[in-house]
Design a protein around this motif. Structure first.
Motif, PDB file in Angstrom:
ATOM      1  N   HIS A 483       0.811  -1.218   0.000  1.00 20.47           N
ATOM      2  CA  HIS A 483       0.000   0.000   0.000  1.00 20.47           C
ATOM      3  C   HIS A 483       0.845   1.269   0.000  1.00 20.47           C
ATOM      4  N   HIS A 484       2.048   1.206   0.526  1.00 21.12           N
ATOM      5  CA  HIS A 484       2.910   2.395   0.505  1.00 21.12           C
ATOM      6  C   HIS A 484       3.203   2.821  -0.931  1.00 21.12           C
ATOM      7  N   GLU A 485       3.526   1.844  -1.779  1.00 19.01           N
ATOM      8  CA  GLU A 485       3.788   2.161  -3.188  1.00 19.01           C
ATOM      9  C   GLU A 485       2.496   2.620  -3.871  1.00 19.01           C
ATOM     10  N   GLY A 486       1.373   1.998  -3.503  1.00 23.12           N
ATOM     11  CA  GLY A 486       0.098   2.438  -4.067  1.00 23.12           C
ATOM     12  C   GLY A 486      -0.200   3.891  -3.719  1.00 23.12           C
ATOM     13  N   ASP A 487       0.114   4.268  -2.484  1.00 29.98           N
ATOM     14  CA  ASP A 487      -0.094   5.666  -2.078  1.00 29.98           C
ATOM     15  C   ASP A 487       0.785   6.604  -2.890  1.00 29.98           C
ATOM     16  N   LEU A 488       2.032   6.172  -3.177  1.00 27.91           N
ATOM     17  CA  LEU A 488       2.939   7.016  -3.967  1.00 27.91           C
ATOM     18  C   LEU A 488       2.408   7.208  -5.389  1.00 27.91           C
ATOM     19  N   VAL A 489       1.814   6.187  -5.952  1.00 28.48           N
ATOM     20  CA  VAL A 489       1.247   6.302  -7.307  1.00 28.48           C
ATOM     21  C   VAL A 489       0.077   7.286  -7.305  1.00 28.48           C
ATOM     22  N   ILE A 490      -0.802   7.168  -6.299  1.00 29.48           N
ATOM     23  CA  ILE A 490      -1.939   8.090  -6.199  1.00 29.48           C
ATOM     24  C   ILE A 490      -1.458   9.529  -6.010  1.00 29.48           C
ATOM     25  N   LYS A 491      -0.440   9.709  -5.170  1.00 30.93           N
ATOM     26  CA  LYS A 491       0.099  11.052  -4.944  1.00 30.93           C
ATOM     27  C   LYS A 491       0.763  11.601  -6.203  1.00 30.93           C
ATOM     28  N   GLY A 492       1.419  10.741  -6.957  1.00 31.58           N
ATOM     29  CA  GLY A 492       2.045  11.184  -8.207  1.00 31.58           C
ATOM     30  C   GLY A 492       1.025  11.686  -9.207  1.00 31.58           C
ATOM     31  N   LEU A 493      -0.090  10.941  -9.324  1.00 30.14           N
ATOM     32  CA  LEU A 493      -1.168  11.390 -10.213  1.00 30.14           C
ATOM     33  C   LEU A 493      -1.783  12.694  -9.695  1.00 30.14           C
ATOM     34  N   PHE A 546       7.664   5.225 -11.527  1.00 34.58           N
ATOM     35  CA  PHE A 546       7.774   5.123 -10.077  1.00 34.58           C
ATOM     36  C   PHE A 546       8.891   4.143  -9.747  1.00 34.58           C
ATOM     37  N   LYS A 547       9.545   4.379  -8.594  1.00 32.40           N
ATOM     38  CA  LYS A 547      10.782   3.674  -8.255  1.00 32.40           C
ATOM     39  C   LYS A 547      10.624   2.159  -8.242  1.00 32.40           C
ATOM     40  N   GLU A 548       9.545   1.667  -7.637  1.00 30.95           N
ATOM     41  CA  GLU A 548       9.375   0.212  -7.501  1.00 30.95           C
ATOM     42  C   GLU A 548       8.440  -0.378  -8.549  1.00 30.95           C
ATOM     43  N   SER A 549       7.329   0.298  -8.796  1.00 31.87           N
ATOM     44  CA  SER A 549       6.297  -0.304  -9.660  1.00 31.87           C
ATOM     45  C   SER A 549       6.399   0.134 -11.116  1.00 31.87           C
TER      46      SER A 549
END
Length: 593
Positions: A483-493, A546-549
């Motif tokens: 979920h941390h990476e998911g949050d980063l994707v949402i924040k990026g958008l 994104f760094k991981e995904s």
């Protein structure tokens, strides 16, 4: 230009003092003399005797005057009842005329039009000084008519005053007698005549901003939907007693009018808790209570006196509100007018309303100090101006008041910022800093209502469209990378969406609809441009890594409102467009009519 001032304590003494003036007038027949008479406690017999003396001894001179709340002699408050000034125009091109008009509330507009025509028929006029009996009258339309005169004409003056409110205020002039409802003008002009005007308040806002929710000209009914008196009673502990008028003078209402700050003071309480104000107020404006700040007043005076000194006047006239005298007290009031007398002879009176043309508008002020400075010819260099006036020391009492006011102002500012933060939290999604679903839904409904309200030309908008977007395969991001990476994707958008919103000048609003879904509201943006914005967002997001995904895509639905359509109908249709994009392979924009 010269001015002689006579602080009349004894009529016989006045006769003696004016013999020098009489000699000067006889030796210089080209000089033009005009007398101004200010009377604190008006006794018709005394004033009539004085006017008759002026007519006999100076038959070519004009005179005019009014009742006052006190007189200003050589820049200081006079202790005597009558002040007489004589202004001498030495330049042969200078000219003046005096005119007096009677009116009442019903015919004031007609009289104002006649005055306007009379002024326009005298193209030599450069300045208009007025003394007016405005107590209990609505003069807004009167001022609006007068401000139609040529823009290069200065307009200034004051309202006549009578401390005993059961007695009428008075204006008068040579050949026109005494008038209890009217206005007298001094019109001046000439090739070498120059006038400069300034105004000062020094009153500062106090406490929270409030809304004037109901007012009708000079009657203020409600503040924040409460009877006006309740506000003054609760916040200031002011009672409806014999001291009401003087207590409220120190705490007027401050708001913007014609582009400047103006003050309005309550004068009496009506049975329904409404106020009769010192001048007209407007419904729907934001206002605050205010208080007199001595340090600000004195700083303003020093600043203004320096500007006036550069103008190089020969005569200064002062129109200062009676509220200022109440605020300072008779022992200290002169400190705000004394500096001007170090420049040149300064006289005037304490008024019931001050008038000044600013930026083309003629405003009726309250709790204000208005000055006019006049000279004939070029500016005179002078070393007379005393920078040390007024003295900087303030009484212990005033210092305490300032500290309490500063404390209240700071506390109010902190409360305002806290409320703004809470309001923002109530409508904002915590993770993305975009609007939450409730707020974006409210904005959609409001925009569609404005779109359908064609009769409201002010608020009407021409188009409303929606973009609904959803991150493709987002569940896989959470499942594979957490979920941390998911949050980063949402924040990026979200950052991409915030950038679009900030560049739109208020035409685009973006909210998080839920999870990885977002809604974009566009007003007054064509369908072609809406589709272009949607495609641009799709492309920009697909190129973001994104760094991981790694990279991701999103699907977007677009729809535009139809006449008479409701908000729910539009959101359902744009939701259908989004799912068509998903069914057709994702990573695309689909428009649905």
């Amino acid at each position: 230009m010269k001015q002689y001032q006579y602080d009349v304590s004894n009529f016989n003494k006045f006769k003696e003092e004016t013999q020098e003036l009489k000699k000067l007038a006889m030796e210089n027949p080209g000089y033009k003399l005009v007398f101004q008479i200010f009377v604190f406690s008006f006794v018709e017999k005394e004033v009539k005797e004085l006017c008759e003396y002026i007519e006999d001894e100076f038959p070519e001179a004009g005179y005019f005057g009014c009742s006052t709340n006190g007189n200003i002699y050589n820049g200081c408050m006079s202790s005597n009842n009558i002040l007489v000034t004589c202004t001498i125009f030495e330049d042969s091109s200078s000219i003046y005329d005096i005119a007096q008009y009677s009116f009442n509330q019903e015919n004031m507009g007609e009289v104002a039009n006649r005055i306007k025509e009379d002024i326009e028929n005298r193209p030599w006029i450069k300045s208009v000084e007025l003394l007016i009996t405005n107590r209990g009258l609505t003069v807004t339309d009167f001022c609006r008519t007068l401000q139609k005169i040529p823009q290069d004409i200065c307009v200034f003056g004051g309202g006549a005053f009578e401390e005993n409110r059961s007695m009428p205020t008075i204006v008068f002039s040579k050949g026109n007698g005494f008038c209890t409802s009217g206005v007298v003008f001094l019109w001046t002009g000439g090739e070498n005549l120059h006038t400069y005007t300034e105004y000062f308040t020094g009153w500062k806002p106090l406490g929270v901003e409030m809304m004037i929710t109901k007012a009708d000209r000079a009657i203020l009914y409600e503040i924040n939907n409460e009877p006006a008196f309740d506000i003054y009673s609760r916040y200031l502990d002011i009672k409806n007693d014999e001291n009401f008028f003087y207590n409220t003078l120190e705490f007027p209402i401050l708001y913007r009018n014609n582009g400047i700050d103006v003050l309005r003071a309550p004068t009496e309480v009506n049975p329904d808790g409404s106020f009769r104000m010192s001048a007209d107020v407007d419904s729907g404006v934001k206002a605050r209570l205010s208080y007199g700040d001595p340090e600000t007043i004195l700083d303003n005076v020093r600043w203004g006196a320096r500007r006036v000194n550069k103008f190089g006047p020969e005569v200064i006239k002062v129109y200062s509100c009676a509220a200022r005298k109440t605020f300072w007290g008779e022992d200290e009031i002169s400190r705000e007018t004394k500096p001007f007398n170090s420049i040149c002879p300064t006289s005037g009176f304490y008024t019931s309303g001050e008038y000044l043309r600013t930026n083309g508008f003629i405003n009726r002020h309250n709790v204000t100090l208005v000055i006019s400075a006049t000279r004939e010819g070029a500016a005179k260099k002078t070393n007379k101006f005393n920078e040390n006036y007024p003295e900087a020391e303030l009484s212990h009492k005033v210092s305490i008041i300032n500290r309490f006011a500063t404390f209240i102002e700071a506390s109010t500012d902190e409360l305002r910022k806290a409320n703004e933060k809470l309001e923002k939290m109530a409508i904002t999604d915590g993770m993305t800093e975009l609007y939450n679903r409730m707020e974006i839904q409210r904005r959609i409904n409001e925009a569609i209502e404005m779109y359908n309200s064609k009769e409201n030309a002010v608020k009407n908008i021409d188009s409303v469209s929606l973009i609904m977007l959803d991150i493709d395969n987002f569940k896989n991001v959470n499942d594979e990378y957490g979920h941390h990476e998911g949050d980063l994707v949402i924040k990026g958008l979200s950052k991409l969406l915030i950038d679009v919103m900030e560049k739109s000048r208020g035409r685009i609003s973006v909210g998080r609809w839920g999870g990885e879904e977002f809604m974009i509201l566009l007003t007054d943006i064509s369908l072609k441009d809406t589709l272009s914005i949607a495609e641009g967002l799709r492309k920009d997001f697909s190129e973001k890594k994104f760094k991981e995904s790694g990279g991701h895509t999103m699907s977007l639905g677009v729809s535009i409102v139809k006449p008479g359509e409701c908000g729910d109908c539009l959101t359902r249709r744009v939701d259908e467009a989004l799912y068509i994009a998903k069914d057709q392979g994702k990573n695309k924009v689909v428009y649905k009519e």
